[in-house]
Design an enzyme around this catalytic site. Structure first.
Site, PDB file in Angstrom:
ATOM      1  N   HIS A 107       0.843  -1.193   0.000  1.00  0.00           N
ATOM      2  CA  HIS A 107       0.000   0.000   0.000  1.00  0.00           C
ATOM      3  C   HIS A 107       0.879   1.244   0.000  1.00  0.00           C
ATOM      4  O   HIS A 107       2.103   1.156   0.085  1.00  0.00           O
ATOM      5  CB  HIS A 107      -0.912   0.006   1.231  1.00  0.00           C
ATOM      6  CG  HIS A 107      -0.168   0.133   2.532  1.00  0.00           C
ATOM      7  ND1 HIS A 107       0.499  -0.938   3.107  1.00  0.00           N
ATOM      8  CD2 HIS A 107       0.052   1.183   3.359  1.00  0.00           C
ATOM      9  CE1 HIS A 107       1.067  -0.546   4.240  1.00  0.00           C
ATOM     10  NE2 HIS A 107       0.819   0.744   4.402  1.00  0.00           N
ATOM     11  N   HIS A 109       0.636   5.727   1.343  1.00  0.00           N
ATOM     12  CA  HIS A 109      -0.120   6.763   2.043  1.00  0.00           C
ATOM     13  C   HIS A 109      -0.080   8.047   1.219  1.00  0.00           C
ATOM     14  O   HIS A 109       0.993   8.617   1.002  1.00  0.00           O
ATOM     15  CB  HIS A 109       0.458   6.997   3.436  1.00  0.00           C
ATOM     16  CG  HIS A 109       0.474   5.756   4.276  1.00  0.00           C
ATOM     17  ND1 HIS A 109      -0.651   5.235   4.871  1.00  0.00           N
ATOM     18  CD2 HIS A 109       1.485   4.905   4.593  1.00  0.00           C
ATOM     19  CE1 HIS A 109      -0.341   4.125   5.519  1.00  0.00           C
ATOM     20  NE2 HIS A 109       0.951   3.905   5.362  1.00  0.00           N
ATOM     21  N   GLU A 114       5.107   8.382   6.721  1.00  0.00           N
ATOM     22  CA  GLU A 114       4.760   7.504   7.844  1.00  0.00           C
ATOM     23  C   GLU A 114       5.970   7.333   8.762  1.00  0.00           C
ATOM     24  O   GLU A 114       7.021   6.889   8.329  1.00  0.00           O
ATOM     25  CB  GLU A 114       4.315   6.137   7.312  1.00  0.00           C
ATOM     26  CG  GLU A 114       4.002   5.118   8.395  1.00  0.00           C
ATOM     27  CD  GLU A 114       3.580   3.773   7.817  1.00  0.00           C
ATOM     28  OE1 GLU A 114       3.273   2.864   8.602  1.00  0.00           O
ATOM     29  OE2 GLU A 114       3.556   3.649   6.578  1.00  0.00           O
ATOM     30  N   HIS A 153       4.949   0.262  -0.026  1.00  0.00           N
ATOM     31  CA  HIS A 153       5.631  -0.573   0.965  1.00  0.00           C
ATOM     32  C   HIS A 153       4.674  -1.623   1.528  1.00  0.00           C
ATOM     33  O   HIS A 153       3.469  -1.573   1.317  1.00  0.00           O
ATOM     34  CB  HIS A 153       6.204   0.278   2.109  1.00  0.00           C
ATOM     35  CG  HIS A 153       5.178   1.077   2.848  1.00  0.00           C
ATOM     36  ND1 HIS A 153       4.720   2.298   2.392  1.00  0.00           N
ATOM     37  CD2 HIS A 153       4.513   0.850   4.007  1.00  0.00           C
ATOM     38  CE1 HIS A 153       3.825   2.794   3.235  1.00  0.00           C
ATOM     39  NE2 HIS A 153       3.682   1.916   4.232  1.00  0.00           N
ATOM     40  N   GLU A 168       2.239   3.849  14.219  1.00  0.00           N
ATOM     41  CA  GLU A 168       2.410   4.697  13.045  1.00  0.00           C
ATOM     42  C   GLU A 168       1.982   6.124  13.383  1.00  0.00           C
ATOM     43  O   GLU A 168       0.933   6.316  14.009  1.00  0.00           O
ATOM     44  CB  GLU A 168       1.562   4.202  11.870  1.00  0.00           C
ATOM     45  CG  GLU A 168       1.806   2.749  11.501  1.00  0.00           C
ATOM     46  CD  GLU A 168       0.814   2.226  10.488  1.00  0.00           C
ATOM     47  OE1 GLU A 168       0.993   1.086  10.020  1.00  0.00           O
ATOM     48  OE2 GLU A 168      -0.164   2.958  10.166  1.00  0.00           O
TER      49      GLU A 168
END
Length: 217
Positions: A107, A109, A114, A153, A168
């Site tokens: 996935h 972000h 992150e 990642h 996270e």
């Protein structure tokens, strides 16, 4: 810092400020202890003008926050962001648990980089930032890491027996991610098959609902 401040203030000033004898402060530690033994206080403090309410007061106890139902199996996700903690306008977080050999799916972000802190277990992650640039990292409890915004990642629990737990942090008002598998599944199958040079039937079997976690085998 409280005891450090107290020990660096003249005793007569302290006595005057608190309305007590100077000897009260004879046993204050001379060096800030950071961590000390003590008991959990159950005492509620009365306030002369009432208690904080509404936007003046935010208390959030993660341990009592239920995990979020997510697709896939083998993990637990707890989000803390502006959707369930309204004051959190510039920071968001998630506490993630991954079962042995489990996978946090591929996935990225779209809204923030992150920051990670690994609390328990062992992990492996490959981070891809484009232009053939990628690197694989091994993590263990106590390690930290940063994945750039929009970098692809995954995170894998490399232990056969121990649960992996990490935190996270995002400089954003919400935790958000885009699933690679779901993106491919919602793209015309012939386009994906031609691009990846795989059988189109393989592409058609990719689940259209993202699988946040994939259980280990």
């Amino acid at each position: 810092m409280l005891d450090d401040w107290i020990t660096h203030t003249p005793r007569d000033i302290l006595a005057k400020n608190f309305g007590v004898d100077p000897s009260v402060f004879d046993t204050v530690p001379s060096k800030f202890p950071y961590i000390l033994n003590g008991t959990v206080s159950e005492e509620a403090t009365d306030t002369p003008q009432g208690t904080l309410t509404g936007n003046s007061s935010y208390v959030y106890r993660t341990y009592s926050h239920p995990s979020e139902p997510v697709p896939g199996t083998g993990g637990v996700l707890r989000k803390i962001d502006s959707r369930n903690f309204p004051i959190s306008k510039t920071i968001a977080a998630a506490v993630v648990e991954l079962e042995p050999r489990g996978l946090r799916e591929l996935h990225w972000h779209p809204n923030a980089e992150e920051w990670l802190y690994f609390h328990r277990g062992k992990a492996r992650a490959t981070v891809f930032i484009g232009d053939s640039k990628a690197r694989t990292f091994d993590f263990r409890a106590g390690d930290t890491g940063v994945f750039p915004e929009d970098s692809g990642h995954y995170i894998e629990n490399t232990s056969d027996t121990e649960k992996l737990i990490w935190v996270e942090i995002y400089k954003s008002d919400r935790v958000a991610d885009i699933s690679l598998a779901q993106w491919l599944a919602l793209t015309p199958a012939d386009v994906v098959a031609q691009t990846l040079k795989v059988d189109i039937e393989v592409v058609k079997r990719i689940k259209k609902e993202k699988q946040t976690f994939v259980a280990g085998k």
